[in-house]
Design an enzyme around this catalytic site. Structure first.
Site, PDB file in Angstrom:
ATOM      1  N   HIS A  67      59.690  41.283  25.628  1.00  0.00           N
ATOM      2  CA  HIS A  67      59.063  42.687  25.570  1.00  0.00           C
ATOM      3  C   HIS A  67      59.966  43.527  24.393  1.00  0.00           C
ATOM      4  O   HIS A  67      59.533  44.532  24.127  1.00  0.00           O
ATOM      5  CB  HIS A  67      59.539  43.434  27.131  1.00  0.00           C
ATOM      6  CG  HIS A  67      60.406  43.533  27.867  1.00  0.00           C
ATOM      7  ND1 HIS A  67      61.498  43.716  28.731  1.00  0.00           N
ATOM      8  CD2 HIS A  67      61.413  44.935  27.591  1.00  0.00           C
ATOM      9  CE1 HIS A  67      62.560  43.214  28.938  1.00  0.00           C
ATOM     10  NE2 HIS A  67      62.482  44.682  28.005  1.00  0.00           N
TER      11      HIS A  67
ATOM     12  N   ASP B  61      59.626  36.304  30.732  1.00  0.00           N
ATOM     13  CA  ASP B  61      59.720  37.280  29.735  1.00  0.00           C
ATOM     14  C   ASP B  61      60.689  36.611  29.074  1.00  0.00           C
ATOM     15  O   ASP B  61      62.260  37.281  28.847  1.00  0.00           O
ATOM     16  CB  ASP B  61      60.104  38.945  30.161  1.00  0.00           C
ATOM     17  CG  ASP B  61      60.325  39.449  29.595  1.00  0.00           C
ATOM     18  OD1 ASP B  61      60.436  39.890  28.598  1.00  0.00           O
ATOM     19  OD2 ASP B  61      61.749  40.718  30.058  1.00  0.00           O
TER      20      ASP B  61
ATOM     21  N   SER C  30      68.225  45.815  27.220  1.00  0.00           N
ATOM     22  CA  SER C  30      66.891  44.666  27.321  1.00  0.00           C
ATOM     23  C   SER C  30      67.081  43.677  26.452  1.00  0.00           C
ATOM     24  O   SER C  30      67.834  43.727  25.762  1.00  0.00           O
ATOM     25  CB  SER C  30      65.647  45.793  27.570  1.00  0.00           C
ATOM     26  OG  SER C  30      65.711  45.924  28.356  1.00  0.00           O
TER      27      SER C  30
END
Length: 1019
Positions: A809, A865, A966
């Protein structure tokens, strides 16, 4: 002189004097003067007598005087009396003349012959009996005539015959009249006859007839023979009877007419037929001659004239008209230089030994136009290695050239479309090794071929070479008449023929037509442009002068007829068999003839790279037709090629050790046998005798190796470029006798998961890290066009010098799987501060080359992911830039147990809800998936932790990864080794929608171990 006694009156004298004044040089006969006398001599020697002379009156100064009239003197009168025999005073002539003289003064010469008497006054001849004629030169009657010994004659009368009767001896017949008569003109009525023998009568030949004259068969009689159809006459058509009673030749015979078989058409040739017998019963009766002439650029191979023999066979094989290449061919020549129209053969002649030289060949049976044409001919089996003539045929466009190994030559495969060629045999038209080929003629020790086709000198030389010959060369003073006759017979007056220099030690002087001299300093053939003293002109022979051929020069580029020559002496020499190609080697040929290996020729061998010669380097063809030594062999030198150099490492090649190494483990000589001492000494093998010949090891060691090859026993020692890499595989490898390196290939693998910061216990609460404490931490900045700035939005982990792993992402547009263009990202390694302005020189910034997102990535629930970023430029490993270790099944089982502590790092939001200025770290325990799901369920945020995820964090919250973290690493300490290593087990993926550090709302991480196979597809 005394005047007369009478007187003349003065008046008369005066008148006479007046009349005489104009002509004083002449006297007048007045009767006043007496005679005078001259003493002359009669005859020679003769006698003296007086000749009376009349005198006239002359005047001088009016006085008269006397002297001979007309001023005559004795010298004017006396000489004519010397021719007389007898003289008389007062007689104006000779009385008599000497013998054979006549006339008034005996000046005529008598012409009387045969005793005729000459008249003293007229010279007329009075002849004796039996003679007549003006000078008595004619004998009365006819002259006697000679006759043959066999002729008998009767004369009537015998002394002065008026008739003669003739007859012959027995066995002879009289030819002519039997009697001749003497005619009034003194000629006989006919020639005397002859007595001749009679020739035998002749009957008609079988299958023929003879036409004979009537009467006796005597000299001059002629027989005419003819044959019935379909017979023809063998011998003379007419015979004549000769004087010896013999016919002028053998009696002819009639033989049945024989025909030769029809001839096949000769392509590109015109022919003329000359029938050899009178009867024309068929197309080619015996004696017929057929003469061929080639059209255009075609050359005649074979006899230009065939004759039908009496046995019904032709005198030779039919010739052919072929195109002959006008360029010289060598082993390097390519076919493209000789191809003509499609399907058209062109004759070339390959030298000997082309299989021994290098040259690429593409194809089998049909070859690529850029192939070595002579090597291709050997490969196709059309020529032996000793060379020879072959026809090259343009085969047109072709593809899929097949490779093969035939006749000692390996051809290659080629798929491209190109012009191709094939070969046809050249039919042999020679008369044996010792004779000249058909259509050539022998000149001394040479065979010569003459053509009216015109070529420039170099092109003519090329044609001759491809006919297994050379352009003709002659000595200056030795021009064979047979050559000039042949040239004249073909109508060739100017022909390229070289002039040979005889003495290599002395300058060659050649006298030109203008009498100037050209001095040449070497023993080349004086004909080619570029030779000393001859820049652009070449020599030709001019035979327009019928008596004296002359040498001249003209431009080498001007076309001319030419003559080719081959040496017959070579064809009589012993010939050695073709030794064939040398595998993995080459050969240089010296002194070989154009069509084989004759006595005196030699071959010098050499080997290809990485091979050495075993045997004699040079072999010579001896006079007994054998080679002086066997053909050598090329033996391969065993080497190892450059060992692979590992990335981020180096290799050092050391030469073979010159001393025997001693093994430290398991040496068989560490234990001694329990033999008696003398036997122990005797057990050693005796020394080997030294050979004068070098061993194969010695020969191999002398071969110079090309770069990148190493001898057996060489050692390769591997090292990595820095301490940030560790060597996998064999540190040292040896070149073995099989040409391979021993051991395993070496590689330099980055040392992973090692931190140079001091080893310390976990810090439970989030806090700042030390610079370089987490060297695998990557910062991922994205270009924000709206703000015109780079923003550090995610973290990542360095896997090796070129690859970063992060969350999917982080590199896709929000809530989609669409990948953001790589140019929108910058990746930082060795970074500590968020603010780029605070970066030092140890921070490495790279651009993204490629981005790969797991194909199963689901942006809705962030399952799968994970993404990989390839850097445009590899990073350099330093204290602050090092890769993280990937997990294994073992580490994952150990680390992902509930309660196991891990460290998460990043520049995400802190408890003050601001982005950290320095990289932060937090220690988080692993939480069971059920616990994680239950916690979110209690917060009314139900979710599913898939098998690709795991959770970490505290029940009470507070310490957690947050926005900005992230893609960053969650690492676990691995203390199973001497040195602690860190292992990447998780990637920061998701958290609570309510915020960071919430109670019972744990952080979600991508489980890296699940994606190892996918990761290894790229790195």
């Amino acid at each position: 002189m005394v005047l007369a006694s009478f007187l003349v009156s003065g008046l008369v004298l005066g008148i006479l004097a007046q009349q005489m004044r104009p002509v004083q040089s002449r006297g007048v006969d007045l009767g006043l003067c007496d005679e005078t006398r001259f003493e002359c001599k009669c005859g020679d020697p003769g006698y003296v007598f007086n000749v009376p002379m009349k005198q006239c009156t002359y005047f001088y100064r009016w006085r008269p005087y006397c002297k001979p009239c007309d001023d005559l003197e004795a010298k004017d009168i006396c000489p004519k009396y010397k021719r007389c025999q007898e003289c008389k005073a007062g007689l104006d002539s000779c009385v008599t003349c000497p013998p054979n003289k006549y006339g008034t003064w005996c000046s005529g010469e008598c012409q009387c012959k045969n005793g005729g008497i000459c008249d003293q006054r007229t010279g007329a001849c009075t002849c004796r009996d039996r003679y007549e004629g003006a000078h008595c030169e004619i004998l009365k009657g006819c002259p006697l005539l000679p006759s043959d010994s066999q002729v008998q004659e009767v004369r009537n009368p015998p002394d002065n015959p008026q008739t003669i009767d003739y007859s012959c001896s027995p066995g002879f017949k009289l030819k002519g009249v039997a009697r001749i008569s003497c005619l009034p003109n003194g000629q006989w009525s006919s020639f005397p006859p002859k007595c001749i023998r009679e020739c035998a009568k002749v009957s008609s030949p079988e299958h023929g007839k003879v036409n004979a004259p009537s009467g006796n068969m005597i000299e001059g009689a002629t027989l005419r023979f003819s044959c019935d159809s379909p017979y023809y006459l063998i011998g003379q058509e007419t015979l004549t009877c000769q004087g010896n009673g013999q016919w002028s030749g053998q009696i002819p015979q009639c033989k049945k007419l024989v025909f030769c078989p029809d001839l096949d058409p000769v392509n590109h040739a015109e022919h003329q037929v000359k029938i050899g017998v009178e009867q024309k019963y068929g197309q080619f009766p015996q004696g017929t001659e057929v003469t061929y002439t080639c059209s255009g650029n075609y050359f005649l191979m074979g006899f230009n004239t065939l004759k039908c023999n009496p046995d019904g066979s032709w005198s030779g094989s039919q010739p052919s008209c072929v195109k002959v290449a006008d360029r010289e061919v060598d082993c390097d020549s390519k076919a493209v230089d000789f191809l003509d129209d499609v399907g058209e053969p062109v004759r070339i002649h390959c030298p000997a030994g082309c299989s021994l030289t290098a040259g690429t060949v593409w194809g089998t049976a049909i070859y690529h136009e850029l192939s070595s044409v002579c090597r291709a001919a050997i490969h196709a089996g059309k020529l032996p290695n000793s060379g020879g003539a072959v026809h090259v045929v343009n085969n047109g466009p072709y593809s899929d050239f097949l490779g093969s190994d035939l006749n000692g030559i390996k051809s290659e495969e080629l798929k491209s479309l190109a012009r191709s060629f094939r070969f046809d045999y050249v039919s042999s038209s020679t008369a044996g090794r010792s004779g000249c080929p058909d259509g050539w003629f022998e000149v001394e020790e040479n065979c010569v071929y003459v053509t009216s086709k015109q070529r420039a000198w170099e092109r003519a030389q090329g044609v001759c070479t491809n006919m297994a010959a050379r352009l003709a060369v002659l000595d200056k003073d030795l021009i064979p008449s047979s050559l000039t006759e042949t040239l004249r017979g073909k109508g060739l007056t100017t022909t390229w023929i070289g002039l040979h220099r005889l003495d290599a030690e002395k300058p060659f002087v050649w006298e030109l037509m203008d009498r100037s001299n050209v001095v040449l300093n070497d023993n080349l053939t004086f004909w080619a442009s570029g030779e000393p003293g001859n820049e652009t002109n070449c020599v030709y022979l001019d035979i327009r002068d019928q008596l004296q051929p002359v040498w001249k020069t003209k431009s080498c580029f001007q076309p001319s007829s030419f003559a080719c020559m081959m040496d017959l002496s070579d064809r009589n020499k012993a010939k050695c068999d073709d030794p064939g190609p040398l595998e993995n080697g080459h050969a240089t040929l010296h002194g070989q003839s154009i069509d084989g290996f004759y006595a005196g020729s030699s071959i010098r061998y050499s080997c290809e790279v990485l091979h050495y010669l075993s045997g004699t380097e040079t072999v010579t063809c001896t006079t007994n037709g054998t080679w002086s030594a066997p053909k050598p062999r090329c033996i391969k030198v065993i080497t190892c090629q450059n060992p692979p150099v590992p990335s981020y490492g180096s290799v050092e090649i050391k030469p073979p050790s010159r001393t025997n190494s001693i093994s430290r483990v398991g040496s068989p000589f560490l234990r001694l046998p329990r033999l008696p001492l003398p036997l122990a000494r005797a057990a050693k093998p005796p020394p080997k005798p030294r050979s004068s010949q070098p061993s194969t090891v010695d020969l191999a060691s002398k071969v110079k190796l090309p770069e990148g090859h190493y001898r057996v026993g060489s050692r390769a020692i591997y090292t990595c470029e820095s301490r940030y890499y560790e060597l996998l595989g064999s540190q040292g490898r040896r070149c073995d006798s099989n040409g391979n390196w021993s051991g395993r290939p070496a590689s330099c693998i980055p040392v992973c998961g090692r931190s140079d910061s001091p080893r310390s216990p976990f810090i439970w609460n989030g806090n700042s890290t030390e610079i370089g404490q987490w060297p695998w931490q990557a910062g991922i900045s994205r270009w924000l066009a709206d703000h015109n700035m780079w923003f550090l939005q995610c973290g990542g982990s360095l896997l090796n010098e070129k690859w970063i792993v992060t969350a999917a992402h982080c590199v896709t547009y929000s809530a989609t799987a669409e990948i953001i263009d790589p140019s929108q990202f910058k990746i930082y390694l060795g970074k500590y501060y968020r603010d780029d302005s605070r970066d030092d020189d140890y921070v490495q910034v790279r651009e993204a080359l490629e981005i790969h997102v797991n194909p199963n990535y689901d942006p809705g629930n962030l399952n799968f992911d994970i993404a990989l970023i390839q850097l445009k430029t590899p990073v350099t490993l330093t204290t602050r830039v090092q890769p993280i270790c990937l997990p294994t099944d073992i580490t994952t089982r150990e680390h992902l147990k509930e309660g196991t502590l891990a460290v998460v790092t990043g520049w995400g939001l802190n408890e003050n809800n601001t982005y950290s200025e320095m990289i932060q770290q937090a220690v988080l325990p692993v939480v069971a998936a059920s616990t994680c799901e239950e916690g979110y369920k209690e917060a009314d945020l139900p979710l599913t932790v898939t098998e690709n995820m795991f959770c970490a964090g505290y029940k009470k919250g507070r310490y957690d990864a947050c926005s900005g973290d992230s893609g960053g690493p969650l690492v676990f300490a691995d203390d199973s080794r001497t040195e602690r290593r860190w292992v990447l087990e998780g990637i920061v993926s998701w958290g609570s929608p309510s915020g960071c550090g919430k109670a019972n709302q744990y952080g979600g991480f991508t489980k890296v171990n699940v994606f190892l196979s996918w990761i290894r597809q790229f790195i």
